[in-house]
Design a protein around this motif. Structure first.
Motif, PDB file in Angstrom:
ATOM      1  N   SER A 155      13.397   3.483   0.753  1.00  0.00           N
ATOM      2  CA  SER A 155      14.129   3.351   1.788  1.00  0.00           C
ATOM      3  C   SER A 155      15.370   4.258   1.794  1.00  0.00           C
ATOM      4  O   SER A 155      16.030   4.978   2.482  1.00  0.00           O
ATOM      5  CB  SER A 155      14.488   2.044   1.905  1.00  0.00           C
ATOM      6  N   ALA A 156      16.005   4.327   0.559  1.00  0.00           N
ATOM      7  CA  ALA A 156      17.237   4.952   0.146  1.00  0.00           C
ATOM      8  C   ALA A 156      17.043   6.347  -0.107  1.00  0.00           C
ATOM      9  O   ALA A 156      17.919   7.298   0.298  1.00  0.00           O
ATOM     10  CB  ALA A 156      18.062   4.550  -1.071  1.00  0.00           C
ATOM     11  N   ASN A 157      15.778   6.766  -0.533  1.00  0.00           N
ATOM     12  CA  ASN A 157      15.564   8.191  -0.762  1.00  0.00           C
ATOM     13  C   ASN A 157      16.522   8.848  -1.626  1.00  0.00           C
ATOM     14  O   ASN A 157      17.274   9.725  -1.657  1.00  0.00           O
ATOM     15  CB  ASN A 157      15.218   9.076   0.400  1.00  0.00           C
ATOM     16  N   SER A 158      17.035   8.027  -2.711  1.00  0.00           N
ATOM     17  CA  SER A 158      18.212   8.286  -3.498  1.00  0.00           C
ATOM     18  C   SER A 158      18.262   9.531  -4.329  1.00  0.00           C
ATOM     19  O   SER A 158      19.182  10.143  -4.567  1.00  0.00           O
ATOM     20  CB  SER A 158      18.255   7.250  -4.541  1.00  0.00           C
ATOM     21  N   HIS A 159      17.025  10.205  -4.516  1.00  0.00           N
ATOM     22  CA  HIS A 159      17.016  11.532  -5.309  1.00  0.00           C
ATOM     23  C   HIS A 159      16.730  12.558  -4.179  1.00  0.00           C
ATOM     24  O   HIS A 159      16.843  13.834  -4.705  1.00  0.00           O
ATOM     25  CB  HIS A 159      15.761  11.469  -6.064  1.00  0.00           C
ATOM     26  N   GLN A 160      17.077  12.256  -2.780  1.00  0.00           N
ATOM     27  CA  GLN A 160      16.905  13.412  -1.783  1.00  0.00           C
ATOM     28  C   GLN A 160      15.783  14.427  -1.994  1.00  0.00           C
ATOM     29  O   GLN A 160      15.854  15.668  -1.695  1.00  0.00           O
ATOM     30  CB  GLN A 160      18.238  14.076  -1.640  1.00  0.00           C
ATOM     31  N   ARG A 161      14.446  13.755  -2.187  1.00  0.00           N
ATOM     32  CA  ARG A 161      13.367  14.909  -2.636  1.00  0.00           C
ATOM     33  C   ARG A 161      12.308  14.621  -1.577  1.00  0.00           C
ATOM     34  O   ARG A 161      11.373  15.684  -1.438  1.00  0.00           O
ATOM     35  CB  ARG A 161      12.634  14.196  -3.943  1.00  0.00           C
ATOM     36  N   SER A 162      12.095  13.567  -0.781  1.00  0.00           N
ATOM     37  CA  SER A 162      11.138  13.548   0.195  1.00  0.00           C
ATOM     38  C   SER A 162      11.462  13.346   1.428  1.00  0.00           C
ATOM     39  O   SER A 162      12.615  12.647   1.940  1.00  0.00           O
ATOM     40  CB  SER A 162      10.351  12.332  -0.347  1.00  0.00           C
ATOM     41  N   ASN A 163      10.583  13.801   2.614  1.00  0.00           N
ATOM     42  CA  ASN A 163      10.631  13.456   3.770  1.00  0.00           C
ATOM     43  C   ASN A 163       9.654  12.777   4.357  1.00  0.00           C
ATOM     44  O   ASN A 163       9.265  12.552   5.555  1.00  0.00           O
ATOM     45  CB  ASN A 163      10.622  15.102   4.717  1.00  0.00           C
ATOM     46  N   PRO A 212       0.769  -1.317   0.114  1.00  0.00           N
ATOM     47  CA  PRO A 212      -0.082   0.016   0.089  1.00  0.00           C
ATOM     48  C   PRO A 212       0.726   1.268   0.008  1.00  0.00           C
ATOM     49  O   PRO A 212       0.368   2.377  -0.265  1.00  0.00           O
ATOM     50  CB  PRO A 212      -0.977  -0.170   1.257  1.00  0.00           C
ATOM     51  N   TYR A 213       2.179   1.179   0.272  1.00  0.00           N
ATOM     52  CA  TYR A 213       2.942   2.357   0.396  1.00  0.00           C
ATOM     53  C   TYR A 213       3.088   2.977  -1.148  1.00  0.00           C
ATOM     54  O   TYR A 213       3.537   4.068  -1.424  1.00  0.00           O
ATOM     55  CB  TYR A 213       4.121   1.950   0.702  1.00  0.00           C
ATOM     56  N   ILE A 214       2.863   1.982  -2.143  1.00  0.00           N
ATOM     57  CA  ILE A 214       3.295   2.472  -3.609  1.00  0.00           C
ATOM     58  C   ILE A 214       1.879   3.025  -4.299  1.00  0.00           C
ATOM     59  O   ILE A 214       1.030   2.172  -4.559  1.00  0.00           O
ATOM     60  CB  ILE A 214       3.766   1.038  -4.125  1.00  0.00           C
ATOM     61  N   THR A 215       2.032   4.034  -4.066  1.00  0.00           N
ATOM     62  CA  THR A 215       0.962   4.956  -4.831  1.00  0.00           C
ATOM     63  C   THR A 215       1.537   6.036  -5.848  1.00  0.00           C
ATOM     64  O   THR A 215       3.016   6.296  -5.698  1.00  0.00           O
ATOM     65  CB  THR A 215       0.307   5.725  -3.853  1.00  0.00           C
ATOM     66  N   VAL A 216       0.797   6.590  -6.697  1.00  0.00           N
ATOM     67  CA  VAL A 216       1.433   7.336  -7.450  1.00  0.00           C
ATOM     68  C   VAL A 216       1.791   8.658  -6.814  1.00  0.00           C
ATOM     69  O   VAL A 216       2.802   9.230  -7.130  1.00  0.00           O
ATOM     70  CB  VAL A 216       0.108   7.843  -8.596  1.00  0.00           C
ATOM     71  N   ASP A 217       1.078   9.253  -5.988  1.00  0.00           N
ATOM     72  CA  ASP A 217       1.719  10.218  -5.131  1.00  0.00           C
ATOM     73  C   ASP A 217       2.925  10.055  -4.411  1.00  0.00           C
ATOM     74  O   ASP A 217       3.936  10.882  -4.463  1.00  0.00           O
ATOM     75  CB  ASP A 217       0.566  10.727  -3.884  1.00  0.00           C
ATOM     76  N   ASN A 218       2.892   8.917  -3.810  1.00  0.00           N
ATOM     77  CA  ASN A 218       4.236   8.481  -3.220  1.00  0.00           C
ATOM     78  C   ASN A 218       5.447   8.463  -4.226  1.00  0.00           C
ATOM     79  O   ASN A 218       6.430   8.852  -4.003  1.00  0.00           O
ATOM     80  CB  ASN A 218       4.255   7.027  -2.534  1.00  0.00           C
ATOM     81  N   LEU A 219       5.203   7.855  -5.361  1.00  0.00           N
ATOM     82  CA  LEU A 219       6.153   7.749  -6.430  1.00  0.00           C
ATOM     83  C   LEU A 219       6.644   8.987  -6.828  1.00  0.00           C
ATOM     84  O   LEU A 219       8.000   9.307  -7.087  1.00  0.00           O
ATOM     85  CB  LEU A 219       5.533   6.897  -7.622  1.00  0.00           C
ATOM     86  N   LEU A 220       5.752   9.973  -7.190  1.00  0.00           N
ATOM     87  CA  LEU A 220       6.066  11.363  -7.467  1.00  0.00           C
ATOM     88  C   LEU A 220       7.011  12.094  -6.557  1.00  0.00           C
ATOM     89  O   LEU A 220       7.598  13.099  -6.884  1.00  0.00           O
ATOM     90  CB  LEU A 220       4.875  12.013  -8.055  1.00  0.00           C
ATOM     91  N   HIS A 221       6.910  11.926  -5.297  1.00  0.00           N
ATOM     92  CA  HIS A 221       7.588  12.400  -4.166  1.00  0.00           C
ATOM     93  C   HIS A 221       9.096  11.902  -3.993  1.00  0.00           C
ATOM     94  O   HIS A 221       9.753  12.571  -3.638  1.00  0.00           O
ATOM     95  CB  HIS A 221       6.768  12.529  -2.932  1.00  0.00           C
ATOM     96  N   PHE A 222       9.119  10.713  -4.561  1.00  0.00           N
ATOM     97  CA  PHE A 222      10.662  10.126  -4.572  1.00  0.00           C
ATOM     98  C   PHE A 222      11.319   9.923  -5.778  1.00  0.00           C
ATOM     99  O   PHE A 222      12.486  10.057  -5.460  1.00  0.00           O
ATOM    100  CB  PHE A 222      10.384   8.621  -3.925  1.00  0.00           C
TER     101      PHE A 222
END
Length: 375
Positions: A308-316, A35-45
């Protein structure tokens, strides 16, 4: 098989038509997964979308962006973003033909880029990248001068066990008793595909580098005008090779492509250095639906790793809403029913599907042999 999303209401962004799917039109990546995988979460990461695209130019040729993955095939026109979906498009305004141009947006393009990375991992995991099945020499050292019969003489190569392979003739030897260049005709399903040039050494067993690659259904005939060659009339076992069949032929007709070729089982002065590889592109294209569960598991696992990695450093969001400890468990714990465990289970099942798709000589396990043999 298309990959995309079922309509959801987690974000105000409207994905383009290429990404909105249902289970009958493609693999729906946001259905039946974490359930973590939503369009909104994708676009934030996923990476920032503050990039600019070129304006449409009427004199420029554009290609299918889904295949080219080239940013130049996405253009701005009248303040809207369009993606080219047909190769060789020139002089057609993006707002005039929906069969050539797809109205899109930056959010859709970023998500498509992520989906492509998942597909690349799927190819790699399933060992469907180009993989050598067989490599060997097929020849005899001819000693007797023999005039080949009929109008044309050559060899046939066909795939064995599966059409999803690529055959490469690395080198070819024709022991013709001449030093003049001779034409080698490449024929497939009644059409002259290519004409190559060989340079014989007056009957010598001389292997000339060709590096000619071919794949696809039907017999591939490599023939020359019948002439005098050196041969020993060695017996040919066309079924002895892994991944392919090959045998001599003789043709009667006015042209190579219109000739009627008949099979025989004795050598005729030809020699080959052959390599055969698994052809992943065609297999994946036509059988992707067989890997639906694996593709979704791969997408889930890779996406949670990215969160988990937040590799693009875009989301909190790992501080507010998405639990870091849960992400760690989902991507590391192989004992519980986690994303990583489901990923490896589905990978194992997908490999079984591949194993059943090919004959025993070209299954997904094991290595290959390099042989030097005579006809």
């Amino acid at each position: 098989m298309k990959l995309g999303f079922a309509e959801e209401y987690t974000n105000n962004v409207k994905l383009d038509k290429e990404l909105i799917l249902n289970s009958k039109t493609g693999i729906v990546l946001n259905s039946g997964i974490h359930p973590y995988i939503t369009v909104d979460n994708l676009l934030h990461f996923l990476p920032s979308i503050d990039i600019e695209f070129d304006q449409y130019e009427s004199g420029k040729t554009y290609n299918n962006y889904s295949e080219s993955r080239n940013r130049v095939d996405v253009v701005m026109f009248n303040d809207s973003l369009y993606q080219c979906i047909l190769d060789g498009t020139t002089g057609i305004q993006p707002d005039t033909n929906s069969n050539i141009w797809l109205l899109t947006n930056k959010e859709s393009l970023v998500i498509k880029s992520w989906i492509e990375k998942v597909k690349d991992k799927a190819f790699s995991d399933l060992y469907l990248s180009k993989r050598l099945i067989n490599s060997q020499y097929i020849y005899e050292n001819g000693e007797s001068n023999v005039a080949l019969p009929n109008n044309y003489s050559g060899w046939v190569f066909e795939s064995k066990g599966s059409d999803y392979i690529t055959i490469v003739l690395n080198e070819i030897s024709v022991q013709a008793t001449t030093t003049n260049p001779i034409s080698l005709y490449v024929i497939n399903r009644g059409k002259l595909v290519d004409t190559l040039t060989l340079h014989p050494k007056n009957g010598e067993l001389f292997f000339e580098e060709i590096n000619y690659s071919f794949s696809g259904p039907g017999r591939w005939i490599f023939a020359i005008d019948s002439r005098e060659v050196k041969t020993n009339f060695g017996w040919v076992d066309e079924l002895k090779h892994d991944g392919f069949i090959c045998y001599p032929v003789s043709g009667i007709g006015d042209t190579p492509e219109s000739s009627k070729f008949t099979y025989n089982n004795v050598s005729n002065g030809f020699g080959f250095n052959v390599s055969v590889s698994l052809n992943s592109d065609s297999y994946i294209k036509y059988n992707f639906q067989n890997f639906t569960s694996y593709v979704k598991a791969c997408f889930e696992y890779m996406t949670l790793l990215m969160f988990s990695a937040n590799s693009h450093q875009r989301s909190n969001r790992t501080e507010n809403g998405i639990n870091k400890d849960m992400l760690l468990m989902e991507t590391k714990d192989l004992d519980a029913n986690t994303s990583v465990k489901r990923y490896f289970q589905e990978l194992k099942e997908a490999k079984k599907v591949i194993q059943k798709s090919f004959d025993t000589q070209i299954g997904y396990e094991g290595g290959f042999d390099v042989e030097v043999i005579s006809v």
